[in-house]
Design a protein around this motif. Structure first.
Motif, PDB file in Angstrom:
ATOM      1  N   SER A   1       0.850  -1.227   0.107  1.00 12.98           N
ATOM      2  CA  SER A   1       0.082   0.011  -0.017  1.00 12.98           C
ATOM      3  C   SER A   1       0.853   1.214   0.150  1.00 12.98           C
ATOM      4  O   SER A   1       0.630   2.223  -0.651  1.00 12.98           O
ATOM      5  CB  SER A   1      -0.752   0.022   1.349  1.00 12.98           C
ATOM      6  OG  SER A   1      -1.756  -1.061   1.355  1.00 12.98           O
TER       7      SER A   1
ATOM      8  N   VAL B   1      -6.671   0.035  -2.070  1.00 12.82           N
ATOM      9  CA  VAL B   1      -5.967  -0.476  -0.948  1.00 12.82           C
ATOM     10  C   VAL B   1      -7.284  -1.086  -0.035  1.00 12.82           C
ATOM     11  O   VAL B   1      -6.898  -2.271   0.480  1.00 12.82           O
ATOM     12  CB  VAL B   1      -5.383   0.642  -0.164  1.00 12.82           C
ATOM     13  CG1 VAL B   1      -5.011  -0.064   1.147  1.00 12.82           C
ATOM     14  CG2 VAL B   1      -4.197   1.158  -0.797  1.00 12.82           C
TER      15      VAL B   1
ATOM     16  N   GLY C   1      -3.047  -1.251   6.536  1.00  8.63           N
ATOM     17  CA  GLY C   1      -3.629  -1.057   5.140  1.00  8.63           C
ATOM     18  C   GLY C   1      -4.905  -0.170   4.944  1.00  8.63           C
ATOM     19  O   GLY C   1      -4.963   0.494   4.358  1.00  8.63           O
TER      20      GLY C   1
ATOM     21  N   ALA D   1      -5.724   3.425   3.597  1.00  5.84           N
ATOM     22  CA  ALA D   1      -6.949   3.669   2.718  1.00  5.84           C
ATOM     23  C   ALA D   1      -7.773   5.076   3.284  1.00  5.84           C
ATOM     24  O   ALA D   1      -8.231   5.802   2.482  1.00  5.84           O
ATOM     25  CB  ALA D   1      -7.957   2.618   2.621  1.00  5.84           C
TER      26      ALA D   1
END
Length: 204
Positions: free
Chosen positions: A51, A95, A179, A183
């Motif tokens: 990511s 992501v 992650g 996002a």
């Protein structure tokens, strides 16, 4: 009067030259780190590292587009700022999708690679942030790239934190959490840049 105008023109040219030099440096740093982090993320099976590499790619595009509009009208700078916001938003969604996939297909990442590459990326982005910090108030173009660089520092720190927690917990969950957090960060930053771009247009 002519002397005053010449002085202002020289000052503007000097500022644009400084912006261009800084943007080229941070673009090259991010491009190199994108390839390193992406390769490491795939090898280490780390969602957080992968990511973060996408964020590096987005920043590379951002810095390149920022160079193109140096010295352009506010309208063009706003258009590019919105492009940067869309890039952040798309990465946020991609992501998120990857997080969902990894939730149902968990795996423990390789911590040595996460620590090593994450530390390297953090050092690289601290240099970028320092270079951009003194220009962040110059205009919407430089402010938006500074926001991207700030996000990189948060993302790199999160990768290292995830690796540390995974080391003690032996669970892939921290990798997923980072992650998902990245996002959210990408999405919120996109909204901020959209708002700043609209405000810059209204103030023109």
């Amino acid at each position: 009067m002519g002397s005053c105008c010449d002085s202002k023109d020289k000052e503007l040219d000097s500022m644009l030259k400084n912006h261009r030099n800084v943007l080229w440096i941070v673009l090259l740093i991010n491009l190199v780190m994108f390839f390193i982090e992406l390769s490491a993320g795939v090898i280490a099976k780390s969602l957080a590292l992968t990511s973060d590499s996408l964020d590096m790619l987005g920043d590379t595009i951002t810095y390149g587009s920022s160079i193109v509009v140096l010295g352009s009208s506010i309208g063009k700078k706003v258009w590019v700022a919105r492009l940067k916001a869309w890039i952040m938003l798309i990465f946020g969604l991609s992501v998120s999708a990857h997080c969902i996939y990894r939730f149902f297909n968990p795996s423990l990442p390789e911590l040595g690679i996460m620590f090593g590459v994450g530390s390297m990326a953090l050092c690289a982005n601290l240099i970028c942030l320092a270079l951009l910090a003194k220009h962040k108030k110059d205009d919407i173009n430089m402010k938006s790239v500074w926001i991207c660089s700030r996000n990189d520092i948060i993302a790199n720190s999160s990768v290292l934190l995830a690796a540390l927690v995974i080391y003690f917990s032996r669970s892939p969950i921290p990798d997923l959490i980072v992650g998902a957090g990245l996002a959210v960060l990408f999405t919120k930053s996109a909204i901020t840049v959209f708002k700043d771009a609209n405000q810059a247009l209204e103030n023109e």
